[in-house]
Write an enzyme that holds these catalytic residues in place. Structure first.
Site, PDB file in Angstrom:
ATOM      1  N   SER A 221      34.055  46.211  84.577  1.00  0.00           N
ATOM      2  CA  SER A 221      33.246  47.425  84.408  1.00  0.00           C
ATOM      3  C   SER A 221      31.897  47.233  85.072  1.00  0.00           C
ATOM      4  CB  SER A 221      33.093  47.772  82.930  1.00  0.00           C
ATOM      5  OG  SER A 221      32.309  46.808  82.278  1.00  0.00           O
ATOM      6  N   GLY A 223      29.025  49.558  84.811  1.00  0.00           N
ATOM      7  CA  GLY A 223      28.045  50.542  84.363  1.00  0.00           C
ATOM      8  C   GLY A 223      28.210  51.869  85.073  1.00  0.00           C
ATOM      9  N   LYS A 225      28.287  52.571  88.074  1.00  0.00           N
ATOM     10  CA  LYS A 225      29.096  52.508  89.300  1.00  0.00           C
ATOM     11  C   LYS A 225      30.592  52.641  89.017  1.00  0.00           C
ATOM     12  CE  LYS A 225      26.855  48.766  90.357  1.00  0.00           C
ATOM     13  NZ  LYS A 225      26.616  47.421  90.902  1.00  0.00           N
ATOM     14  N   GLY A 226      30.973  52.636  87.735  1.00  0.00           N
ATOM     15  CA  GLY A 226      32.391  52.800  87.395  1.00  0.00           C
ATOM     16  C   GLY A 226      33.064  51.474  87.109  1.00  0.00           C
ATOM     17  N   GLY A 252      31.307  49.634  77.019  1.00  0.00           N
ATOM     18  CA  GLY A 252      32.312  48.629  77.379  1.00  0.00           C
ATOM     19  C   GLY A 252      33.367  48.480  76.289  1.00  0.00           C
ATOM     20  N   ASP A 253      32.923  48.488  75.046  1.00  0.00           N
ATOM     21  CA  ASP A 253      33.863  48.345  73.917  1.00  0.00           C
ATOM     22  C   ASP A 253      34.835  49.528  73.896  1.00  0.00           C
ATOM     23  OD1 ASP A 253      32.059  46.352  73.397  1.00  0.00           O
ATOM     24  OD2 ASP A 253      31.120  47.364  71.701  1.00  0.00           O
TER      25      ASP A 253
HETATM   26  N1  LIG Z   1      25.152  55.219  83.119  1.00  0.00           N
HETATM   27  C1  LIG Z   1      26.468  55.458  83.113  1.00  0.00           C
HETATM   28  N2  LIG Z   1      26.958  56.589  83.679  1.00  0.00           N
HETATM   29  C2  LIG Z   1      28.293  56.845  83.672  1.00  0.00           C
HETATM   30  N3  LIG Z   1      29.201  56.021  83.130  1.00  0.00           N
HETATM   31  C3  LIG Z   1      28.779  54.886  82.581  1.00  0.00           C
HETATM   32  C4  LIG Z   1      27.389  54.536  82.538  1.00  0.00           C
HETATM   33  N4  LIG Z   1      27.273  53.350  81.902  1.00  0.00           N
HETATM   34  C5  LIG Z   1      28.523  52.975  81.583  1.00  0.00           C
HETATM   35  N5  LIG Z   1      29.434  53.895  81.980  1.00  0.00           N
HETATM   36  C6  LIG Z   1      30.897  53.852  81.791  1.00  0.00           C
HETATM   37  O1  LIG Z   1      31.218  52.900  80.793  1.00  0.00           O
HETATM   38  C7  LIG Z   1      31.900  51.784  81.355  1.00  0.00           C
HETATM   39  C8  LIG Z   1      31.489  50.488  80.685  1.00  0.00           C
HETATM   40  O2  LIG Z   1      30.112  50.258  80.906  1.00  0.00           O
HETATM   41  P1  LIG Z   1      29.497  48.800  81.188  1.00  0.00           P
HETATM   42  O3  LIG Z   1      29.999  48.262  82.458  1.00  0.00           O
HETATM   43  O4  LIG Z   1      28.027  48.977  81.044  1.00  0.00           O
HETATM   44  O5  LIG Z   1      30.114  47.962  79.985  1.00  0.00           O
HETATM   45  P2  LIG Z   1      29.540  46.712  79.182  1.00  0.00           P
HETATM   46  O6  LIG Z   1      28.431  46.070  79.936  1.00  0.00           O
HETATM   47  O7  LIG Z   1      30.684  45.862  78.821  1.00  0.00           O
HETATM   48  O8  LIG Z   1      28.987  47.438  77.874  1.00  0.00           O
HETATM   49  P3  LIG Z   1      28.862  46.940  76.355  1.00  0.00           P
HETATM   50  O9  LIG Z   1      27.413  47.011  76.066  1.00  0.00           O
HETATM   51  O10 LIG Z   1      29.630  47.916  75.542  1.00  0.00           O
HETATM   52  O11 LIG Z   1      29.433  45.556  76.261  1.00  0.00           O
HETATM   53  C9  LIG Z   1      31.624  51.853  82.851  1.00  0.00           C
HETATM   54  O12 LIG Z   1      32.638  51.241  83.613  1.00  0.00           O
HETATM   55  C10 LIG Z   1      31.569  53.371  83.069  1.00  0.00           C
HETATM   56  O13 LIG Z   1      32.878  53.909  83.136  1.00  0.00           O
HETATM   57 MG   LIG Z   2      30.775  44.527  77.180  1.00  0.00          MG
END
Ligand SMILES: Nc1ncnc2c1ncn2[C@@H]1O[C@H](COP(=O)(O)OP(=O)(O)OP(=O)(O)O)[C@@H](O)[C@H]1O
Ligand SMILES: [Mg+2]
Length: 313
Positions: A221, A223, A225-226, A252-253
């Protein structure tokens, strides 16, 4: 059954304050308490998507009863092991005026060796063939960092599928046992590889390498960027969805929950990624630590499908 493991859960206490002043007495405009921890967050979103889930880990102290009540209200099967220590409360300070979010996290209780053994026996008796086991989040301070490795090995011996969402040393140990599926974010994958950051090409190559080694599905994942989804069959890139961001907590969860749901429903890789992306978007469009609803996820599905492209090897 879908089993989520949260070894160091927390009550998330979110306080909204209009302009925090350090060193002063501040008054919160609103306060809310939500049960949390990565595994529990996964269970909450699975319930939103309409799937049964069993949650386990450790719970103790004066918030144990409240925690168990909440799990029951949410329809999550509560199989947490009771401990002597106190389950943590994590503070989230939302400052509307300065537009900042500040987290203060408690390390969590000490788990005695008897309590750890009770958990391991429970896990051994409970996990069975065909289950999906989610090992998510950090460990209480005195738990050995190789525990996820051991739990992965035990579940694999029973022919259950293991999904890991962890970081650092704990992730390292778990990956040695080749779990079925992982969902690192970009930074966790970079850390694992001992790098500062990764280009898109490096993400794809390193995830493909992990799949060749035997981890069947890797969702990275990224953020806003998808995300990129790599399996033995395909490498799919999902571009970020445009959503009004309310809170990125638990995005992410929520994605992990979508992966598990998709696995349980035997969805194709394409539909799995679409659902994961839609669920991530729904999570960020949902305020605070609340779990996103199924309706919110469905709202983003069509856009999520359109944003997926196959990356040729
Ligand atoms: N600012 C954003 N705009 C659009 N989609 C987002 C954004 N932030 C997160 N997402 C969506 O949520 C998904 C997971 O986010 P991210 O990569 O931040 O997960 P993470 O760092 O594991 O988060 P967590 O804090 O839950 O552990 C991304 O792949 C995207 O699909
Ligand atoms: Mg995470």
């Amino acid at each position: 059954m879908i089993i989520t493991v949260t070894l160091n859960p927390a009550m998330d206490k979110t306080m909204v304050i209009d302009g925090i002043e350090l060193g002063e007495v501040n008054r919160a405009d609103s306060v809310r308490n939500d049960i949390g921890g990565k595994g529990i967050n996964v269970s909450k979103v699975l319930r939103s998507l309409g799937t049964d889930t069993l949650a386990t880990g450790f719970l103790g102290g004066n918030i144990e009863d409240q925690f168990r009540k909440e799990l029951k209200n949410m329809g999550i099967l509560d199989q947490f092991i009771s401990i002597q220590g106190n389950t943590r409360t994590n503070i989230k300070l939302v400052d509307r005026k300065n537009e900042t979010n500040t987290d203060i996290n408690d390390p969590g209780p000490v788990i005695s060796s008897e309590e750890l053994e009770t958990f391991i026996s429970f896990y051994d008796e409970t996990v069975e063939k065909g289950d999906i086991v989610v090992l998510a989040g950090g460990l209480p301070p005195n738990i050995p960092q190789n525990l996820y490795g051991r739990l992965t090995r035990m579940a694999k011996e029973k022919e259950a599928l293991v999904v890991i969402d962890a970081e650092g040393e704990s992730l390292h140990h778990a990956l040695l046992e080749l779990p079925y599926m992982i969902k690192p974010n970009e930074k966790e994958l970079a850390d694992y590889l001992g790098k500062e950051a990764l280009t898109e090409e490096e993400i794809i190559h390193s995830a493909q390498y992990l799949v060749e080694k035997g981890i069947r599905k890797v969702l990275v994942s990224r953020g806003e960027k998808g995300s990129i989804f790599i399996t033995e069959l395909s490498t799919l890139k999902g571009k970020g969805l445009e959503v009004q961001v309310k809170s990125t907590v638990g995005a992410g969860d929520s994605m992990v929950a979508a992966l598990v749901f998709a696995e349980n429903e035997k969805l194709s890789d394409f539909e799995t990624l679409a659902l994961a992306q839609a669920t991530g978007a729904a999570a960020v469009a949902t305020e605070g630590t609340k779990a996103c609803t199924r309706e919110e996820v469905e709202k983003h599905l069509a856009a999520a499908r359109e944003k997926i492209e196959e990356v040729k090897k």
